[in-house]
Structures are given as C-alpha cells and as structure tokens.
Design a protein around this motif. Structure first.
Motif, PDB file in Angstrom:
ATOM      1  N   HIS A 149       1.917  -6.307   9.247  1.00 14.20           N
ATOM      2  CA  HIS A 149       1.807  -6.150  10.768  1.00 14.20           C
ATOM      3  C   HIS A 149       0.963  -5.242  11.345  1.00 14.20           C
ATOM      4  O   HIS A 149       0.515  -4.179  10.814  1.00 14.20           O
ATOM      5  CB  HIS A 149       3.192  -6.119  11.364  1.00 14.20           C
ATOM      6  CG  HIS A 149       4.035  -7.226  10.908  1.00 14.20           C
ATOM      7  ND1 HIS A 149       4.707  -7.927  12.046  1.00 14.20           N
ATOM      8  CD2 HIS A 149       4.792  -7.812   9.831  1.00 14.20           C
ATOM      9  CE1 HIS A 149       5.541  -9.084  11.445  1.00 14.20           C
ATOM     10  NE2 HIS A 149       5.418  -8.906   9.971  1.00 14.20           N
ATOM     11  N   ARG A 201       6.805   0.396   2.241  1.00 11.46           N
ATOM     12  CA  ARG A 201       7.073   0.118   3.773  1.00 11.46           C
ATOM     13  C   ARG A 201       5.960   0.278   4.642  1.00 11.46           C
ATOM     14  O   ARG A 201       5.892  -0.749   5.617  1.00 11.46           O
ATOM     15  CB  ARG A 201       8.339   1.225   4.092  1.00 11.46           C
ATOM     16  CG  ARG A 201       9.383   1.443   3.367  1.00 11.46           C
ATOM     17  CD  ARG A 201      10.261   2.594   3.489  1.00 11.46           C
ATOM     18  NE  ARG A 201       9.666   3.809   2.928  1.00 11.46           N
ATOM     19  CZ  ARG A 201       9.982   4.969   2.813  1.00 11.46           C
ATOM     20  NH1 ARG A 201      11.221   5.347   3.573  1.00 11.46           N
ATOM     21  NH2 ARG A 201       9.599   5.681   2.164  1.00 11.46           N
ATOM     22  N   PHE A 202       4.995   0.945   4.217  1.00 12.15           N
ATOM     23  CA  PHE A 202       3.714   1.057   5.068  1.00 12.15           C
ATOM     24  C   PHE A 202       2.484   0.864   4.406  1.00 12.15           C
ATOM     25  O   PHE A 202       2.472   1.387   3.153  1.00 12.15           O
ATOM     26  CB  PHE A 202       3.843   2.346   5.992  1.00 12.15           C
ATOM     27  CG  PHE A 202       5.127   2.471   6.763  1.00 12.15           C
ATOM     28  CD1 PHE A 202       5.049   2.045   8.077  1.00 12.15           C
ATOM     29  CD2 PHE A 202       6.245   3.353   6.317  1.00 12.15           C
ATOM     30  CE1 PHE A 202       6.420   2.170   9.077  1.00 12.15           C
ATOM     31  CE2 PHE A 202       7.152   3.445   6.929  1.00 12.15           C
ATOM     32  CZ  PHE A 202       7.454   2.793   8.450  1.00 12.15           C
ATOM     33  N   SER A 204      -2.105   1.319   4.857  1.00 13.81           N
ATOM     34  CA  SER A 204      -2.939   1.861   5.968  1.00 13.81           C
ATOM     35  C   SER A 204      -4.446   1.706   5.509  1.00 13.81           C
ATOM     36  O   SER A 204      -4.607   1.741   4.424  1.00 13.81           O
ATOM     37  CB  SER A 204      -2.610   3.383   6.148  1.00 13.81           C
ATOM     38  OG  SER A 204      -3.081   4.213   4.993  1.00 13.81           O
ATOM     39  N   ARG A 216       2.741  -1.710   9.289  1.00 13.82           N
ATOM     40  CA  ARG A 216       3.985  -2.088   8.535  1.00 13.82           C
ATOM     41  C   ARG A 216       4.104  -3.234   7.870  1.00 13.82           C
ATOM     42  O   ARG A 216       3.435  -4.054   7.938  1.00 13.82           O
ATOM     43  CB  ARG A 216       5.269  -2.493   9.733  1.00 13.82           C
ATOM     44  CG  ARG A 216       5.470  -1.378  10.955  1.00 13.82           C
ATOM     45  CD  ARG A 216       6.323  -1.736  11.986  1.00 13.82           C
ATOM     46  NE  ARG A 216       5.840  -2.840  12.593  1.00 13.82           N
ATOM     47  CZ  ARG A 216       6.534  -3.738  13.230  1.00 13.82           C
ATOM     48  NH1 ARG A 216       7.830  -3.567  13.476  1.00 13.82           N
ATOM     49  NH2 ARG A 216       5.922  -4.554  13.932  1.00 13.82           N
ATOM     50  N   LYS A 218       6.741  -6.183   5.816  1.00  8.80           N
ATOM     51  CA  LYS A 218       8.015  -6.949   5.968  1.00  8.80           C
ATOM     52  C   LYS A 218       7.963  -8.061   4.955  1.00  8.80           C
ATOM     53  O   LYS A 218       6.997  -8.286   4.153  1.00  8.80           O
ATOM     54  CB  LYS A 218       7.908  -7.408   7.313  1.00  8.80           C
ATOM     55  CG  LYS A 218       8.191  -6.656   8.403  1.00  8.80           C
ATOM     56  CD  LYS A 218       8.276  -7.332   9.642  1.00  8.80           C
ATOM     57  CE  LYS A 218       8.746  -6.423  11.015  1.00  8.80           C
ATOM     58  NZ  LYS A 218       9.987  -5.957  11.152  1.00  8.80           N
ATOM     59  N   TRP A 254      14.909  -3.522   8.933  1.00  7.63           N
ATOM     60  CA  TRP A 254      13.609  -3.627   9.476  1.00  7.63           C
ATOM     61  C   TRP A 254      12.315  -3.743   8.561  1.00  7.63           C
ATOM     62  O   TRP A 254      11.154  -4.278   9.216  1.00  7.63           O
ATOM     63  CB  TRP A 254      13.316  -2.131  10.358  1.00  7.63           C
ATOM     64  CG  TRP A 254      13.235  -0.897   9.504  1.00  7.63           C
ATOM     65  CD1 TRP A 254      14.609  -0.439   9.467  1.00  7.63           C
ATOM     66  CD2 TRP A 254      12.446  -0.570   8.682  1.00  7.63           C
ATOM     67  NE1 TRP A 254      14.435   0.683   8.511  1.00  7.63           N
ATOM     68  CE2 TRP A 254      13.155   0.768   8.213  1.00  7.63           C
ATOM     69  CE3 TRP A 254      11.209  -0.577   8.473  1.00  7.63           C
ATOM     70  CZ2 TRP A 254      12.546   1.752   7.194  1.00  7.63           C
ATOM     71  CZ3 TRP A 254      10.433   0.363   7.661  1.00  7.63           C
ATOM     72  CH2 TRP A 254      11.188   1.373   6.978  1.00  7.63           C
ATOM     73  N   LEU A 255      12.515  -3.936   7.376  1.00  7.87           N
ATOM     74  CA  LEU A 255      11.862  -4.138   6.540  1.00  7.87           C
ATOM     75  C   LEU A 255      11.867  -5.887   6.037  1.00  7.87           C
ATOM     76  O   LEU A 255      10.999  -6.190   5.438  1.00  7.87           O
ATOM     77  CB  LEU A 255      12.153  -3.783   4.808  1.00  7.87           C
ATOM     78  CG  LEU A 255      11.736  -2.388   4.693  1.00  7.87           C
ATOM     79  CD1 LEU A 255      12.565  -1.654   3.539  1.00  7.87           C
ATOM     80  CD2 LEU A 255      10.298  -2.099   4.609  1.00  7.87           C
TER      81      LEU A 255
END
Length: 339
Positions: A149, A201-202, A204, A216, A218, A254-255
């Motif tokens: 996302h 989880r993240f 970059s 993020r 998911k 939230w994942l």
C-alpha cells in the motif's frame, strides 16, 4: 482370564520406535565406506522413463504441532480442491502425505492455486518428481497474495515492485492493477512465504540522497499467525507461556487486507485467527482469495432443506388443526347434531 503383560511389555515397541535414529542421523554417525553401501546403476534414459510414470505428485504437510485427523485433512482438501478426476493420498508419516492427481489441471490447482487452509492452519505443498525420498522434501513455504500500500507514483513500476516484493517472499507474479482501479491504492504480488521467518510488515524504497519511503504490507489470505512473534502456525496464546504484555504485540489484524476471507476476522475475531470452521480448506479462485461460499453454501443449503421440511410439517399440522376447528365450530352451531 487373559494373560497379564509383563511390566514395560506394552510400551517397549513404542519406545524402540521413538528412539530409532533417522537415515540422516545414521549416515552422519557411522563411518561408512563405499563398499558398505550396495548399489544398483540406473541409466539416465531409464530415469526419464520412470519420471513419466510418477506424474502429477505432490507432498503436503500441515503447518502445526497440534494433533489432527489425517482422514479429516484428506476429506477437507478433496472438497477444497474440487478435482475433476480422482485424487489419491498415501501417508508418509503422521504429518506428511503424498498426493497424486490424475490430470494436469488438478495437479496445477493443488500445487499452484493456494494457500490451502485446514482448521486455521496452512497446508504446505511442494511438487514431487519421485527422485528422492518423500520424507526428505523440504516443506517450508506457502503461497500467498500480498498487497503493498501507499506506493508513490514515481516508484509504481513493475520492475521496482518485483524487487520490493522480494523482501516479502519469493515472487511468483506481480499485479500492478491491484484488484481494479477503484479498489484502493495498492499493488499485489503473489509470493512464496517462508514459514521459518516472521511475516513482513513494512517494505521501503531507499532513494540515493533522498528520504526513505515506507509502505505497509497486507495479506489477502494466510493461516493463523502469532501477534507476538509474527510466525505462522500458532496464535498469541500458544506462543511460549501464552502470557504477554500488550507492548509485546507487534503483529495484528491490521496486517490483513480487506478481502472476503478476512472481513469477518478484521471486524470481530481475535488477531491471527480466521473466523469459523467454515473457513477450513474452502474452495478459492485462481487469485488465492478464498471464495468460501461453496462450503458455506452447502451448509446453508442443508439447513434450508431441514427448515423447508419443517415448514411442510408445520403447514400440514396447521391444516389438520384448521379442519378439526371447523368441525368443532359446526358442532357448536348445532349443525349435524344428533339427539
């Protein structure tokens, strides 16, 4: 009277089996020489012919340390796979099974269209050509569709997304359009998740001389996971002692992406645990998003059948009561009364 077994007789065989070393342990332990292992030469041409006979086979394992019914697993998977032709199983050990399909379409569905889930736990699947022992096949990964996302437009390029998704797992495919232009600001990737690692989880981008861009991750459909350690295969209450401070929780609902599979869980169930037994091994489309409606539809259909039958009985009883009431009413009015 039946003869009484001597002390330790009943458990002797089980103890011996439990302590029996594996082949790998024996090979490492024993100082073997070439002549200690007798062999048979098999020509390459013959090997290729043999491989043709061992077609459309896979090895599967359930990602859990809990006991489970192998029979139930097989029945559930057969329903979930909805094979066009017969699928056969053979037990390798308590939690390892050989699966053979009888057509290419069924084999591809079993091995390429997961993730498959049984009682909230993932079914690990690997293709198998029969050239090694089934017990030696590594089963450490599971398919999953993931969403990335909040990607800036500058970096929204397939090559860059592919590299980004490699931080999550081994990339199988990249879907730049997500689930449609109006579905949200994300792209999708199909990956192999390594179950020996915690969930990512993240991710970059780190542009040279620029500011790091964090995004993020998911998951559209995954088995139960731990909210503390982030590993698949167990939940928070089963991690260590099961008692953890709120500050120890680093993974959560939230994942989970907003998909039909996750919706009930996101809006009400505990983190890391799919909702309801109707989520076991549900049939799903090629994207790996569980349809689930097939299994649930059957259940509702059965219940509806029961309710329909019940309604017919009630209606019949109502007709009987109405007829009786009419007779009583006629008698009360003096119709047909004999004195």
């Amino acid at each position: 009277m039946a003869a009484t077994k001597e002390k330790g007789e009943a458990s002797g065989t089980a103890d011996q089996t439990a302590k029996e070393p594996t082949l790998e342990e024996l090979l490492c332990k024993l100082n073997l020489k070439g002549e200690d292992i007798a062999g048979l030469f098999v020509a390459k041409e013959e090997v290729e012919i043999l491989k043709e006979e061992v077609k459309w086979v896979a090895v599967i394992r359930l990602l859990t340390t809990k006991p489970f019914s192998g029979t139930s697993l097989k029945k559930t998977m057969k329903f979930a796979w909805a094979p066009a032709q017969e699928v056969s199983f053979r037990d390798v050990d308590e939690n390892r099974f050989l699966v053979q399909a009888n057509c290419l379409g069924d084999w591809k569905r079993i091995t390429e269209q997961g993730p498959w889930i049984f009682r909230d736990h993932g079914v690990l699947v690997e293709k198998y050509d029969g050239s090694c022992r089934a017990a030696a096949v590594e089963l450490n990964r599971i398919h999953a569709w993931v969403q990335i996302h909040d990607i800036p437009e500058l970096y929204r390029k397939k090559k860059l997304i592919h590299g980004l998704a490699e931080n999550i797992g081994e990339v199988v495919a990249v879907d730049m359009n997500g689930m449609g232009l109006e579905s949200g600001d994300f792209v999708r990737a199909r990956v192999w998740l390594d179950v020996r690692k915690c969930l990512t989880r993240f991710v970059s981008f780190k542009p040279e001389g620029g500011t790091q861009v964090i995004m993020r991750v998911k998951y559209e459909k995954i088995p139960c996971f731990c909210a503390v350690c982030g590993f698949l295969g167990h939940v928070q209450e089963e991690c260590g002692s099961g008692e953890h401070a709120p500050s120890a929780v680093g993974f959560g609902k939230w994942l989970l992406a907003d998909t039909a599979w996750n919706r009930a869980q996101v809006h009400g169930s505990p983190a890391g645990r799919p909702s309801g037994r109707d989520r076991q091994g549900t049939r799903e489309d090629m994207s790996g998003r569980g349809a689930g409606s097939a299994g649930r539809g059957v259940g509702r259909g059965s219940h509806m059948g029961g309710r329909g039958h019940g309604q017919e009985v009630v209606a019949s009883e109502n007709r009987k009561r109405s007829s009786k009431d009419a007779r009583l009413e006629s008698l009360a009015k003096g119709e047909g009364i004999r004195t």
